[in-house]
Design an enzyme around this catalytic site. Structure first.
Site, PDB file in Angstrom:
ATOM      1  N   ASP A 443       0.968  -0.999   0.097  1.00  0.00           N
ATOM      2  CA  ASP A 443      -0.151  -0.112   0.124  1.00  0.00           C
ATOM      3  C   ASP A 443       1.036   1.339  -0.106  1.00  0.00           C
ATOM      4  O   ASP A 443       2.035   1.101   0.598  1.00  0.00           O
ATOM      5  CB  ASP A 443      -0.977  -0.131   1.244  1.00  0.00           C
ATOM      6  CG  ASP A 443      -1.802   1.213   1.304  1.00  0.00           C
ATOM      7  OD1 ASP A 443      -2.280   1.584  -0.001  1.00  0.00           O
ATOM      8  OD2 ASP A 443      -1.684   1.706   2.456  1.00  0.00           O
ATOM      9  N   ASP A 634      -1.125  -1.235   6.408  1.00  0.00           N
ATOM     10  CA  ASP A 634      -0.988  -0.617   7.784  1.00  0.00           C
ATOM     11  C   ASP A 634      -2.115  -1.410   8.609  1.00  0.00           C
ATOM     12  O   ASP A 634      -2.154  -1.078   9.990  1.00  0.00           O
ATOM     13  CB  ASP A 634      -1.502   0.790   7.944  1.00  0.00           C
ATOM     14  CG  ASP A 634      -2.949   1.238   7.284  1.00  0.00           C
ATOM     15  OD1 ASP A 634      -3.667   0.076   7.070  1.00  0.00           O
ATOM     16  OD2 ASP A 634      -3.124   2.431   7.033  1.00  0.00           O
ATOM     17  N   ASP A 638      -6.513  -1.817   4.894  1.00  0.00           N
ATOM     18  CA  ASP A 638      -6.022  -2.742   4.063  1.00  0.00           C
ATOM     19  C   ASP A 638      -6.381  -4.084   4.366  1.00  0.00           C
ATOM     20  O   ASP A 638      -6.099  -5.104   3.974  1.00  0.00           O
ATOM     21  CB  ASP A 638      -4.520  -2.730   3.780  1.00  0.00           C
ATOM     22  CG  ASP A 638      -3.969  -1.368   3.251  1.00  0.00           C
ATOM     23  OD1 ASP A 638      -4.724  -0.853   2.309  1.00  0.00           O
ATOM     24  OD2 ASP A 638      -3.147  -0.740   3.880  1.00  0.00           O
TER      25      ASP A 638
END
Length: 891
Positions: A443, A634, A638
């Site tokens: 991410d 994190d 996600d």
């Protein structure tokens, strides 16, 4: 709910069973067959849903219906299988090294007695007393040194079960039986036989105590090594200090020292300079730098002051802190992370399940093989001595322990070492999957970039102002911990309180401010008015994130937010490329911003503007052409992507969300933890394959050698002890990973995968084949019978009540020794001389060359041919001359 008369009652839904988890300490397990038997015993309890037994930590983890069974019932099931068990209750505590059978002490007692038996066997006088002394010492060593083997084997035999201890007990008792039979066969005499036969007979006679001493030493070393492996898993809990200084007022500098487990939530704890913070909480008073490297791996201390959160186990700097406790010890971050490490030991990796299935049938198969070996040598070949030695060697050399320890020891050491680096792996299966991945996807926001974003510009749609745009956005984002939300709230105060806030992960936040519906979300290109197009495009070209603020559906302005890339992101991505991995970015940020970040970091592929569902679709597409995909995020926004990936990796968070949704959690925010976790998993997987290869190669090479009579029982005992130590020692190498920091963790470049497995199989095969060839070339006991041939002893009565004994060795044509011993039954009579004259076919009156072994023992050397022989002996005993004749027929 009302029902009409006569209508059937609605069905009553049965409550789902309430499953509880029990942890049992199991006694008496020494091999994978033991662990498998305990698992089966627990699984047969009707209330048990699942059971997992860890051989290394000697713990059983049981999920069961607490309405139908209790921990005491589970312990009874284990006892019924032939083992001991006790339920462990209360908070998680660090375990101390244990040696319940006191193997170190048993080895310390066994060696002096075994060596004493060996010295008596090799150097003792030719008397009945020496033979019985060797046998007595062997019995004492068998009892003192080998009692746990005998006890465990007998206990399992009562339950019609077998284990590694069964093989050892049978082997050592068989060796003891050899000593007993030899002593009885010689009538208690300890006769020097001469030549290679003497060495073979004496070594075989004393092998029982030597074998027990070797096995006790091997078990002591194994217990010590396994304790070292288990201690690495408890490294986290050792960070917590034994006491906490509870105070009633921040000004109190002394307080009361109590155990951290007894401190309640809300209590004040004073932490002096250079002390370890005992519990989680928030700083109430004081300011200091806190070293969090023992948990996060980050070397630089963090400044902490009033209102800042601190974690138990971290080390305070030079300032004093007063901390208000926010969690009890059992629910602290330290305890939760420790439970995560322990959970990794409960679920078995696929390779371990294969090893367990093999080990379950190993011991019975070895018992059958030993019986077949004995019968083949005895009944088919007709060599009873070889039958005994070969079957004993087969029992002693077999080692299911090496195969049973191959996987769990490696996983215990690896997960323990990983926890000290701030890497937490959920299970052994996740560790195995992580070792096989070839793609790493990140991410962007808060992962590749700093978690603290900054507002770089505000573009308001006239007639609105920048302050109005920021104020409305701040009101909506004030309760969010997203990096973009924190950047907005850091530069503006809310214009009014917001209500009815709704968070849409990957999209934005919606709420009500002063009666108006306000939305803060990612800017869509179609929304950009012409008046802002040029400014928006300028910020977009720099890869910045653009956030739209709308009120009642009307665009009020655009906020540009930039999140600088982490300084370690580029080196970490380069590290992944050195490992041969493909990298990518999947982000909800704008396509242009994502591609700019990917280009700056050298990432292979990038996709932006993805919703959480879009990330899932993109991940599934990657998985189709990959052997495994890691998703790094994190752990909050996600969660769907982390769950979809083959391995989900949450970075920079010890939160419940991260621990619940990810297979791997990196407590620190250092991106070097990603290649470090993959490197550690690769090293662990390679070590497991090496261990399994060694165990397989060891048994494949040694069992046929033992059955063929090419392996001495004493050598077999040494080899068996070393086999387990090789596996444990090889696993302990994992403790050295990352000593120079996360960036230094690398998977092995040699002896990995199939090549490592095959090489590990070949190593013991080559070692034992070479040693066997060498032993057969130089061994003085080669080809010698198990039991010595008892010589034909002639006893002669002498004047004064004394006696003399005379015998030939070996008594066949060729070089011989003629022994004359004045005295009998352990009592020797001093003699000053004993002249021997031999007469036989072609020889008349030859005086023999003589060697005096003891005051009453003379050896004369003669070359015999077939036929009758006469030996005239003239000696001087007690001042009197004696003469007697011995006749022998040599054939």
């Amino acid at each position: 709910m009302l029902t009409a008369p006569g209508s059937p009652l609605p069905p009553v839904e049965e409550a789902a069973p309430s499953l509880a988890t029990a942890e049992l300490a199991v006694d008496g397990m020494h091999c994978a067959a033991c662990a498998a038997r305990v698992e089966r015993a627990l699984a047969e309890v009707p209330a048990v849903a699942s059971a997992s037994v860890n051989l290394v930590t000697t713990r059983a983890f049981v999920s069961y219906d607490d309405r139908a069974a209790s921990p005491e019932d589970l312990c009874l099931a284990v006892v019924g299988a032939g083992y001991g068990a006790s339920a462990l209750e209360g908070p998680v505590t660090a375990s101390r090294p244990s040696d319940p059978d006191h193997w170190a002490a048993r080895a310390a007692v066994s060696w002096p007695l075994a060596l004493a038996a060996l010295l008596v066997a090799l150097l003792g006088p030719e008397s009945a007393l020496a033979g019985w002394v060797v046998l007595l010492l062997a019995v004492v060593v068998e009892y003192l040194g080998g009692w746990p083997f005998l006890r465990n084997a007998a206990r399992l035999l009562a339950h019609r079960a077998t284990s590694m201890d069964t093989l050892i007990a049978l082997g050592t008792l068989s060796a003891l039986a050899v000593s007993a039979v030899e002593a009885i066969a010689l009538g208690g005499r300890h006769v020097h036989l001469g030549g290679s036969g003497a060495f073979a007979a004496r070594l075989h006679g004393v092998m029982a105590p030597l074998i027990v001493a070797v096995l006790a030493t091997g078990r002591a070393l194994e217990v010590r090594a396994r304790n070292r492996a288990a201690q690495s898993m408890q490294a986290l809990l050792s960070l917590r200090p034994p006491t906490a200084r509870v105070v009633t007022d921040p000004a109190d500098e002394h307080g009361e020292l109590v155990a951290p487990e007894s401190v309640p939530v809300g209590a004040l704890v004073r932490v002096r300079p250079d002390e370890t913070i005992p519990l989680d909480g928030f700083v109430e008073h004081g300011r200091s730098s806190v070293d969090e490297s023992m948990l996060t791996g980050e070397p630089m201390p963090e400044q902490r002051g009033p209102g800042d959160r601190v974690t138990g186990g971290t080390r305070n700097g030079r300032g004093a802190l007063v901390v208000r406790v926010s969690e009890v010890a059992e629910e602290s971050v330290l305890a939760r992370l420790q439970r995560l490490v322990e959970q990794a030991q409960r679920e078995k990796a696929p390779l371990q399940r294969v090893a367990d299935r093999v080990s379950a049938v190993f011991v019975p198969a070895v018992l059958v093989a030993a019986a077949v070996t004995f019968l083949a040598w005895w009944l088919v070949v007709g060599d009873l001595g070889k039958a005994v030695l070969s079957s004993v060697a087969l029992l002693l050399v077999a080692c299911p322990c090496a195969m049973g320890l191959a996987t769990p020891v490696a996983i215990v050491v690896a997960t323990g070492r990983a926890s000290t680096l701030g890497i937490f792996v959920r299970s052994g299966e996740a560790l195995e999957r992580l070792a096989k991945v070839d793609t790493v996807v990140f991410d962007k926001t808060g992962t590749l970039t700093e978690r603290s974003a900054e507002v770089s510009g505000v573009m308001a749609v006239p007639p609105h102002s920048a302050a109005e745009v920021l104020g409305l956005a701040s009101a909506i984002e004030v309760d969010s911990d997203h990096p973009i939300a924190r950047a907005i709230t850091a530069v503006a105060e809310p214009v009014a309180p917001a209500t009815d806030n709704e968070v849409h992960p990957g999209v934005g936040t919606v709420g009500t401010v002063a009666g108006h519906r306000v939305a803060v979300s990612a800017l869509r290109p179609a929304e950009v008015p012409p008046s802002l197009a040029a400014a928006v495009e300028e910020h977009r070209s720099r890869g910045e994130t653009l956030v739209a603020t709308e009120r009642d559906g009307e665009l009020m302005g655009v906020i540009a937010v930039t999140t600088p890339l982490r300084p370690e992101a580029a080196p970490a991505v380069a590290h992944l490329h050195r490992l041969g991995l493909v990298t990518g970015v999947l982000s909800g940020d704008g396509e242009q911003a994502v591609r700019a970040a990917a280009t700056a970091l050298g990432i292979d592929r990038a996709e932006g503007g993805l919703s959480p569902a879009g990330k899932v679709v993109a991940l599934r597409a990657l998985q189709e052409g990959s052997s495994g995909v890691v998703m790094v995020g994190d752990g909050v926004n996600d969660a769907p992507a982390l769950a979809t990936a083959d391995v989900g990796c949450a970075i920079g968070s010890g939160s419940d969300a991260a621990l619940a949704t990810s297979d791997v959690t990196l407590l620190g925010s250092d991106l070097h933890g990603v290649p470090a976790a993959i490197g550690l998993a690769g090293a662990t997987y390679s070590v497991i394959l090496q261990n399994l290869g060694w165990a397989m190669g060891y048994n494949v090479s040694t069992l046929p050698l033992a059955a063929a009579g090419l392996l001495d029982p004493l050598v077999a005992a040494v080899a068996m002890g070393l086999s387990s130590l090789v596996v444990v020692g090889n696993s302990l190498r994992l403790k050295r990973l990352g000593r120079r920091g996360l960036a230094s963790v690398e998977p092995p470049r040699l002896l990995k995968g199939r090549r490592g497995f095959l090489a590990s199989v070949l190593v013991p095969v080559v070692i034992f084949a070479s040693l066997t060839v060498a032993a057969q070339a130089v061994s003085p006991a080669r080809g010698e019978p198990l039991l010595p041939v008892v010589p034909n002893i002639t006893t002669v009565a002498l004047p004064g009540g004394d006696v003399a004994e005379a015998y030939l060795e070996p008594g066949s044509p060729g070089a011989n020794q003629f022994h004359v011993v004045f005295g009998a039954d352990g009592r020797q009579v001093p003699a000053t001389s004993a002249r021997v004259v031999a007469s036989g076919p072609g020889v008349s009156g030859e005086t023999l060359r003589q060697l005096r072994l003891a005051p009453g023992h003379f050896v004369d050397f003669v070359l015999l041919t077939a036929g009758p022989w006469r030996f005239d002996v003239v000696g001087r005993v007690g001042g009197r001359t004696v003469h007697f004749v011995v006749h022998r027929v040599v054939s």
